[in-house]
Design a protein around this motif. Structure first.
Motif, mmCIF file in Angstrom:
data_model
loop_
_atom_site.group_PDB
_atom_site.id
_atom_site.type_symbol
_atom_site.label_atom_id
_atom_site.label_comp_id
_atom_site.label_asym_id
_atom_site.label_seq_id
_atom_site.Cartn_x
_atom_site.Cartn_y
_atom_site.Cartn_z
ATOM 1 N N VAL A 46 24.320 105.747 28.916
ATOM 2 C CA VAL A 46 24.381 104.776 30.309
ATOM 3 C C VAL A 46 23.106 104.588 31.020
ATOM 4 O O VAL A 46 22.857 103.417 31.255
ATOM 5 C CB VAL A 46 25.227 105.708 31.259
ATOM 6 N N ARG A 47 22.285 105.707 30.950
ATOM 7 C CA ARG A 47 20.740 105.563 31.724
ATOM 8 C C ARG A 47 20.193 104.451 30.789
ATOM 9 O O ARG A 47 19.428 103.405 31.637
ATOM 10 C CB ARG A 47 20.128 106.757 31.783
ATOM 11 N N ARG A 48 20.411 104.545 29.531
ATOM 12 C CA ARG A 48 19.327 103.337 28.683
ATOM 13 C C ARG A 48 20.014 101.954 29.186
ATOM 14 O O ARG A 48 19.340 101.162 29.307
ATOM 15 C CB ARG A 48 19.387 103.581 27.248
ATOM 16 N N ALA A 49 21.487 101.860 29.277
ATOM 17 C CA ALA A 49 21.993 100.554 29.147
ATOM 18 C C ALA A 49 22.005 100.331 30.671
ATOM 19 O O ALA A 49 21.366 98.846 30.830
ATOM 20 C CB ALA A 49 23.355 100.612 29.276
ATOM 21 N N ARG A 50 21.838 101.027 31.624
ATOM 22 C CA ARG A 50 21.473 100.627 32.997
ATOM 23 C C ARG A 50 19.970 100.200 33.111
ATOM 24 O O ARG A 50 19.722 99.224 33.936
ATOM 25 C CB ARG A 50 21.667 101.507 33.899
ATOM 26 N N GLY A 51 19.338 100.688 32.444
ATOM 27 C CA GLY A 51 17.692 100.475 32.562
ATOM 28 C C GLY A 51 17.460 99.192 31.731
ATOM 29 O O GLY A 51 16.672 98.421 32.248
ATOM 30 N N ASP A 52 18.059 98.860 30.683
ATOM 31 C CA ASP A 52 17.885 97.703 29.951
ATOM 32 C C ASP A 52 18.455 96.384 31.103
ATOM 33 O O ASP A 52 17.936 95.491 30.896
ATOM 34 C CB ASP A 52 18.622 97.701 28.551
ATOM 35 N N ARG A 53 19.467 96.850 31.673
ATOM 36 C CA ARG A 53 20.144 95.873 32.352
ATOM 37 C C ARG A 53 19.120 95.398 33.555
ATOM 38 O O ARG A 53 18.954 94.304 33.977
ATOM 39 C CB ARG A 53 21.492 96.136 32.813
ATOM 40 N N GLY A 54 18.756 96.527 34.254
ATOM 41 C CA GLY A 54 17.746 96.316 35.317
ATOM 42 C C GLY A 54 16.560 95.534 34.668
ATOM 43 O O GLY A 54 15.964 94.731 35.236
#
Length: 330
Positions: free
Chosen positions: A315-323
């Motif tokens: 989830v952290r990676r996905a949120r970071g990628d989205r950001g």
């Protein structure tokens, strides 16, 4: 497939509606061509979908002498709704000597089954690919065959509400309805009734629902004693993972349960931002980007924290990628 005279069909462990429906459709199709055909799965054929089979002898328990005899004399194995050797369990060793045909809508994994393969990850369900084969063969798509394909497509698209409910899925459904499928009747047989014990199982499982709001992960653990307490089977857990997935703010929903052998079965669901197929593969499983599963040879207590930590990282990676994507766009 046309040249085969003794055919074995199989699918993944804990067959779902797509695997079972695809098997039932192909079984009737192969038999209509004059060949002998049986279903041998690594686990039991789900009771929920048994109405799709022409007779009780169509399914053979993989541990039976009859299944061993049939597998030994088969000249073709058709593997449906999976293309990975570990996913067909003990059926692999029973049929190692038999040529394989794979029909699957999942991305190939690290241990693909060798043989002739029809793979299309863009298909809404394996049932869609089976339907394509039926049309290509000019098969007589009888009402029982149409019902089996409809069940495959309906269940894998979440009754046509998931993102894989493509235009193709709706077109196929319309054509199957024209061939005699009654949607209300099929829905009633698959989803319309539940035992009281299933609701008791759900109640006890919901009591074990946990959420890490900051991490965007929600999970539910089926009580270890559930299958001893009530008259339920693993089939009764169908849809349970949707409860943690639907918790507001959850990017990932997880369901943990113990198997009879003491292993851990994990179901993974994503709201879309996280690829749970990649997550499940870390634990020897796989599936789709939004829906996957894994079986880990260890007790729930040893596995759960590892899976939760991996889910939080995903989830952290996905949120970071989205950001990062939003920053680039701006």
């Amino acid at each position: 497939m046309r040249n085969a005279s003794r055919v074995v069909l199989t699918t993944h462990v804990n067959a779902d509606g797509d695997g079972a429906g695809a098997e039932a459709a192909v079984l009737r199709w192969v038999r209509a061509r004059g060949a002998e055909c049986w279903i041998i799965n690594p686990t039991r054929f789900p009771d929920t979908f048994s109405f799709l089979l022409p007779d009780s002898g169509a399914f053979l328990d993989a541990g039976s002498a009859r299944a061993t005899e049939v597998a030994a004399s088969a000249d073709r194995v058709i593997v449906l709704d999976t293309g990975e050797a570990p996913r067909i369990g003990r059926v692999k060793s029973m049929t190692d000597h038999v040529p394989k045909t794979v029909v699957d809508h999942h991305l190939p994994g690290d241990a693909p089954i060798t043989g002739v393969a029809l793979r299309d990850a863009g298909a809404c369900a394996t049932g869609e690919l089976v339907y394509d084969l039926l049309l290509a063969d000019g098969a007589d798509i009888t009402r029982p065959i149409a019902e089996a394909v409809y069940v495959a497509v309906m269940t894998d698209t979440g009754s046509f509400r998931f993102s894989n409910a493509t235009p193709s899925a709706h077109i196929i459904a319309a054509e199957l309805i024209e061939r005699g499928v009654h949607p209300e009747e099929i829905y009633e047989r698959v989803y319309g009734t539940s035992s009281l014990d299933r609701y008791r199982l759900l109640s006890s499982s919901l009591a074990e629902l946990d959420v890490d709001e900051d991490a965007g992960v929600a999970w539910m653990t089926v009580p270890a004693e559930a299958f001893d307490t009530w008259s339920v089977t693993p089939e009764d857990l169908d849809g349970f993972v949707d409860y943690p997935r639907s918790v507001r703010g959850a990017e990932i929903g997880l369901l943990f349960r113990s198997t009879a052998s003491g292993d851990t079965k994990i179901s993974f669901r994503s709201r879309g931002r996280v690829d749970v197929n990649a997550l499940a593969r870390q634990f020897g499983g796989g599936g789709h980007a939004k829906a996957s599963g894994a079986l880990v040879r260890a007790p729930v207590e040893e596995v759960r924290d590892q899976v939760l930590d991996a889910a939080r990282r995903a989830v952290r990676r996905a949120r970071g990628d989205r950001g990062a994507a939003d920053t680039r766009k701006s």
